[in-house]
Write a protein that holds these residues in place. Structure first.
Motif, PDB file in Angstrom:
ATOM      1  N   MET A   1       0.889  -0.959  -0.023  1.00  0.00           N
ATOM      2  CA  MET A   1      -0.076  -0.184   0.038  1.00  0.00           C
ATOM      3  C   MET A   1       0.898   1.261  -0.029  1.00  0.00           C
ATOM      4  SD  MET A   1      -3.445  -0.327   2.113  1.00  0.00           S
ATOM      5  CE  MET A   1      -3.429  -1.909   2.039  1.00  0.00           C
ATOM      6  N   SER A   2       0.653   2.363  -0.761  1.00  0.00           N
ATOM      7  CA  SER A   2       1.362   3.340  -0.984  1.00  0.00           C
ATOM      8  C   SER A   2       1.505   4.383   0.234  1.00  0.00           C
ATOM      9  CB  SER A   2       1.009   4.107  -2.256  1.00  0.00           C
ATOM     10  OG  SER A   2      -0.561   4.444  -2.186  1.00  0.00           O
ATOM     11  N   GLU A   3       0.342   4.368   0.848  1.00  0.00           N
ATOM     12  CA  GLU A   3       0.457   5.381   2.006  1.00  0.00           C
ATOM     13  C   GLU A   3       0.380   4.579   3.434  1.00  0.00           C
ATOM     14  OE1 GLU A   3      -2.132   8.958   2.478  1.00  0.00           O
ATOM     15  OE2 GLU A   3      -2.331   9.004   0.295  1.00  0.00           O
ATOM     16  N   ASN A   4       0.545   5.467   4.347  1.00  0.00           N
ATOM     17  CA  ASN A   4      -0.189   4.873   5.825  1.00  0.00           C
ATOM     18  C   ASN A   4      -1.133   5.105   6.049  1.00  0.00           C
ATOM     19  OD1 ASN A   4       0.055   4.244   8.192  1.00  0.00           O
ATOM     20  ND2 ASN A   4       1.989   4.618   8.883  1.00  0.00           N
ATOM     21  N   TYR A   5      -2.244   4.264   6.223  1.00  0.00           N
ATOM     22  CA  TYR A   5      -3.690   4.464   6.718  1.00  0.00           C
ATOM     23  C   TYR A   5      -3.818   4.000   8.172  1.00  0.00           C
ATOM     24  CZ  TYR A   5      -3.874   4.793   1.552  1.00  0.00           C
ATOM     25  OH  TYR A   5      -4.095   5.124   0.053  1.00  0.00           O
ATOM     26  N   THR A   6      -3.146   4.061   8.961  1.00  0.00           N
ATOM     27  CA  THR A   6      -3.177   3.320  10.242  1.00  0.00           C
ATOM     28  C   THR A   6      -4.120   4.161  11.071  1.00  0.00           C
ATOM     29  OG1 THR A   6      -0.996   2.698  10.257  1.00  0.00           O
ATOM     30  CG2 THR A   6      -2.102   2.698  12.261  1.00  0.00           C
ATOM     31  N   GLN A   7      -4.235   5.586  10.875  1.00  0.00           N
ATOM     32  CA  GLN A   7      -4.977   6.473  11.527  1.00  0.00           C
ATOM     33  C   GLN A   7      -6.158   6.440  10.886  1.00  0.00           C
ATOM     34  OE1 GLN A   7      -4.022   8.523  14.266  1.00  0.00           O
ATOM     35  NE2 GLN A   7      -6.327   8.539  14.449  1.00  0.00           N
ATOM     36  N   MET A   8      -6.613   6.329   9.805  1.00  0.00           N
ATOM     37  CA  MET A   8      -7.975   6.120   9.230  1.00  0.00           C
ATOM     38  C   MET A   8      -8.419   4.696   9.771  1.00  0.00           C
ATOM     39  SD  MET A   8      -8.845   5.876   5.181  1.00  0.00           S
ATOM     40  CE  MET A   8      -8.310   4.169   4.770  1.00  0.00           C
ATOM     41  N   TRP A   9      -7.811   3.695  10.012  1.00  0.00           N
ATOM     42  CA  TRP A   9      -8.166   2.310  10.216  1.00  0.00           C
ATOM     43  C   TRP A   9      -8.721   2.380  11.785  1.00  0.00           C
ATOM     44  CZ3 TRP A   9      -3.665  -0.229   7.534  1.00  0.00           C
ATOM     45  CH2 TRP A   9      -3.999  -0.241   5.979  1.00  0.00           C
ATOM     46  N   THR A  10      -7.651   3.189  12.618  1.00  0.00           N
ATOM     47  CA  THR A  10      -7.973   3.418  13.928  1.00  0.00           C
ATOM     48  C   THR A  10      -9.387   4.102  14.243  1.00  0.00           C
ATOM     49  OG1 THR A  10      -5.788   3.467  14.232  1.00  0.00           O
ATOM     50  CG2 THR A  10      -6.977   4.244  16.119  1.00  0.00           C
ATOM     51  N   ASP A  11      -9.496   5.353  13.323  1.00  0.00           N
ATOM     52  CA  ASP A  11     -10.864   6.063  13.467  1.00  0.00           C
ATOM     53  C   ASP A  11     -11.956   5.147  13.190  1.00  0.00           C
ATOM     54  OD1 ASP A  11      -9.146   7.986  14.034  1.00  0.00           O
ATOM     55  OD2 ASP A  11      -9.196   9.124  12.031  1.00  0.00           O
ATOM     56  N   LEU A  12     -11.716   4.224  12.264  1.00  0.00           N
ATOM     57  CA  LEU A  12     -13.119   3.555  11.865  1.00  0.00           C
ATOM     58  C   LEU A  12     -13.264   2.220  12.814  1.00  0.00           C
ATOM     59  CD1 LEU A  12     -12.038   2.898   7.820  1.00  0.00           C
ATOM     60  CD2 LEU A  12     -14.166   4.155   9.195  1.00  0.00           C
ATOM     61  N   GLY A  13     -12.117   2.180  13.775  1.00  0.00           N
ATOM     62  CA  GLY A  13     -12.424   1.117  14.842  1.00  0.00           C
ATOM     63  C   GLY A  13     -12.040  -0.148  14.469  1.00  0.00           C
ATOM     64  N   LEU A  14     -10.932  -0.461  13.557  1.00  0.00           N
ATOM     65  CA  LEU A  14     -10.615  -1.563  13.065  1.00  0.00           C
ATOM     66  C   LEU A  14      -9.599  -2.170  14.234  1.00  0.00           C
ATOM     67  CD1 LEU A  14      -9.667  -1.381   9.294  1.00  0.00           C
ATOM     68  CD2 LEU A  14     -11.770  -2.135  10.466  1.00  0.00           C
ATOM     69  N   ASP A  15      -9.686  -3.616  14.339  1.00  0.00           N
ATOM     70  CA  ASP A  15      -8.590  -4.228  15.189  1.00  0.00           C
ATOM     71  C   ASP A  15      -7.346  -4.425  14.462  1.00  0.00           C
ATOM     72  OD1 ASP A  15      -6.970  -6.055  16.568  1.00  0.00           O
ATOM     73  OD2 ASP A  15      -8.736  -6.941  17.666  1.00  0.00           O
ATOM     74  N   LEU A  16      -6.565  -3.165  14.796  1.00  0.00           N
ATOM     75  CA  LEU A  16      -5.352  -3.125  13.738  1.00  0.00           C
ATOM     76  C   LEU A  16      -4.521  -4.525  13.643  1.00  0.00           C
ATOM     77  CD1 LEU A  16      -4.005   0.362  14.675  1.00  0.00           C
ATOM     78  CD2 LEU A  16      -5.689  -0.402  12.875  1.00  0.00           C
ATOM     79  N   ASP A  17      -4.415  -5.306  14.585  1.00  0.00           N
ATOM     80  CA  ASP A  17      -3.354  -6.559  14.640  1.00  0.00           C
ATOM     81  C   ASP A  17      -3.989  -7.425  13.804  1.00  0.00           C
ATOM     82  OD1 ASP A  17      -1.330  -5.248  16.354  1.00  0.00           O
ATOM     83  OD2 ASP A  17      -2.297  -6.138  18.199  1.00  0.00           O
ATOM     84  N   LYS A  18      -5.468  -7.871  14.060  1.00  0.00           N
ATOM     85  CA  LYS A  18      -6.154  -8.703  13.233  1.00  0.00           C
ATOM     86  C   LYS A  18      -6.216  -8.278  11.678  1.00  0.00           C
ATOM     87  CE  LYS A  18      -8.920 -10.390  16.925  1.00  0.00           C
ATOM     88  NZ  LYS A  18     -10.167 -10.422  17.770  1.00  0.00           N
ATOM     89  N   HIS A  19      -6.482  -7.023  11.560  1.00  0.00           N
ATOM     90  CA  HIS A  19      -6.568  -6.414  10.260  1.00  0.00           C
ATOM     91  C   HIS A  19      -5.104  -6.492   9.499  1.00  0.00           C
ATOM     92  CE1 HIS A  19      -6.362  -2.772   7.504  1.00  0.00           C
ATOM     93  NE2 HIS A  19      -7.709  -3.572   7.010  1.00  0.00           N
ATOM     94  N   ASP A  20      -4.076  -6.401  10.111  1.00  0.00           N
ATOM     95  CA  ASP A  20      -2.830  -6.463   9.659  1.00  0.00           C
ATOM     96  C   ASP A  20      -2.610  -8.209   9.164  1.00  0.00           C
ATOM     97  OD1 ASP A  20      -2.090  -3.979   9.965  1.00  0.00           O
ATOM     98  OD2 ASP A  20      -0.638  -4.458  11.569  1.00  0.00           O
ATOM     99  N   ALA A  21      -3.048  -8.944   9.963  1.00  0.00           N
ATOM    100  CA  ALA A  21      -2.923 -10.498   9.562  1.00  0.00           C
ATOM    101  C   ALA A  21      -3.835 -10.687   8.492  1.00  0.00           C
ATOM    102  CB  ALA A  21      -3.375 -11.082  10.888  1.00  0.00           C
TER     103      ALA A  21
END
Ligand code: BJ8
Length: 426
Positions: A1-21
């Motif tokens: 992925m060309s950009e870092n979307y971590t903040q957007m995913w956090t704001d959406l309420g995603l579980d970042l670890d599981k989402h990374d997996a």
């Protein structure tokens, strides 16, 4: 992925670890299944880009659309009219999930003998790994099969705002009246959400956008009939899958660009595959991203999928909506007429599906039909045996595959497909 979307995913309420997996598995699967194909059309680069940004750039576009006040509507079924969502300047996204994820959590709420598609939809919602679910303002579930209808009673508690759409089970006059009243009720809901009225004018414009999108897919379906084949079944399936969540105008342009390239291939005798490859029409349950299992097995056996009779395929796109009425009521009638032609197995009886498969078999110069049913899917499994008998009686070789999203039965399926290919090439 060309950009870092971590903040957007956090704001959406995603579980970042599981989402990374999930992203890691998805990326690897895409690499293994798609990028190892030889001689793909160059314009497929667009779809490679879309897939590399499937949880990135497209989600950012959707989040930005929401910030502008456009409603985002997530759906699970091709009976939900995209035209109505576009008429209120909304964003329409398909939510069906095509991978085993969160199976254990899903099975805490659902019986084990539930189809993979429903379990997957639950798993994605419970585990908070799908940005499309989290970015949707409204999620529409429909009363189609018993599995969906009953499971939505629990699913509604897993998401922000859930809307149940009732759908007819017959193509009777009463069925038609129910469909119309449900589409009008849905239109009202969209108007409330968006603060925009649906008029004959904006509905006509929306019909035109969706018709162009479907017409591009018709063009692709015709080009898949070329002998020798000019595009893989896998790449065609991918386009049918991306159909449900890309921007509709950009998607249409991208499919047409690929079709231009395929026409050039035909003119210059540039085949994707050798003329002798067995040609297969696949029919049955819809395959959502990243469900590439059956196509990948078929094509790794040296055959090619030349047609998909599925809601993620020709069943979902086969008819255009008429628009030669200047009244809202007239346009609603046309929408109802168009959606009633979907040959879903929840209709009883459903004779047009068989007709459609026979037509696709003839048009694509296919050698055989593979019926794909998810285990515990009564509507498609019930249609499978009589369909097989009718097709075989018409000298159309048919194979029935009942499976799920796991890879456990892949080798067993491969053996059966190899034997089927031998049979149809005899
Ligand atoms: S219009 S096919 S998208 S209902 S696989 S959940 S049927 S038990 S998906 Fe479908 Fe609309 Fe029909 Fe198309 Fe049930 Fe079967 Fe599971 Fe299924």
């Amino acid at each position: 992925m060309s950009e870092n979307y971590t903040q957007m995913w956090t704001d959406l309420g995603l579980d970042l670890d599981k989402h990374d997996a999930l992203l890691a598995v998805l990326g690897q699967a895409y690499q293994d299944v798609f990028l190892t194909q030889k001689n793909r059309p160059k314009s497929m680069e667009y779809f490679d880009f879309v897939m590399s940004e499937v949880h990135g750039l497209r989600i950012k576009e959707i989040v930005d659309a929401r910030a502008e006040g456009r409603p985002v509507v997530g759906t699970f079924c091709t009976f939900v009219p995209e035209e109505l969502v576009l008429a209120v300047n909304g964003v329409f996204v398909g939510l069906c999930s095509g991978a085993d994820f969160g199976l254990e959590s899903a099975e805490k709420l659902l019986p084990r003998n539930t189809c993979s598609l429903i379990k997957s939809a639950f798993g994605f919602a419970i585990e908070k790994v799908c940005p499309y679910i989290e970015a949707s303002d409204l999620i529409v579930g429909e009363n189609t099969c018993d599995g969906k209808k009953k499971s939505f009673e629990q699913y509604k508690d897993l998401v922000k705002d859930f809307y149940a759409m009732d759908l007819p089970q017959t193509r009777s006059v009463e069925g038609k009246a129910l469909l119309k009243s449900e589409y009008m009720r849905f239109a009202k809901k969209l108007e409330e959400m968006s603060g925009k009225k649906i008029t004959a004018n904006n509905l006509k414009k929306a019909i035109a956008i969706v018709n162009k999108k479907r017409a591009a897919m018709h063009r692709l379906s015709k080009l898949r009939a070329a002998t020798p084949a000019v595009i893989s079944g896998l790449d065609s399936l991918l386009m049918n899958q991306v159909y449900f969540y890309d921007d509709p105008i950009r998607f249409t342009d991208s499919v047409n660009k690929i079709c231009d390239e395929l026409e050039e291939r035909i003119k210059s005798d540039e085949a994707y595959m050798d003329e002798k490859a067995a040609r297969i029409v696949v029919t049955g349950c819809p395959m959502a991203v990243p469900n590439w299992k059956l196509h990948s097995i078929i094509e790794s056996c040296g055959a090619i999928v030349v047609g998909d009779e599925s809601c993620v395929g020709d069943r979902g796109t086969q008819t255009l909506t008429k628009d030669n009425s200047n009244t809202l009521d007239g346009l609603f009638d046309y929408i109802v007429e168009r959606y009633q032609t979907i040959d879903c197995a929840i209709y009883t009886p459903n004779p047009t599906r068989e007709e459609h498969i026979k037509k696709m078999f003839a048009n694509t110069k296919a050698d055989g039909v593979i019926q794909y049913s998810l285990q515990f899917c009564s509507p498609y499994q019930m249609e499978a045996i009589p369909l097989e008998n009718t097709l075989e009686n018409k000298d159309i070789p048919t194979l029935r595959i009942d499976t799920d999203y796991s890879a456990e039965d892949a080798e067993q399926i491969r053996t059966r497909i190899e034997a089927f290919i031998e049979r149809i090439q005899d």
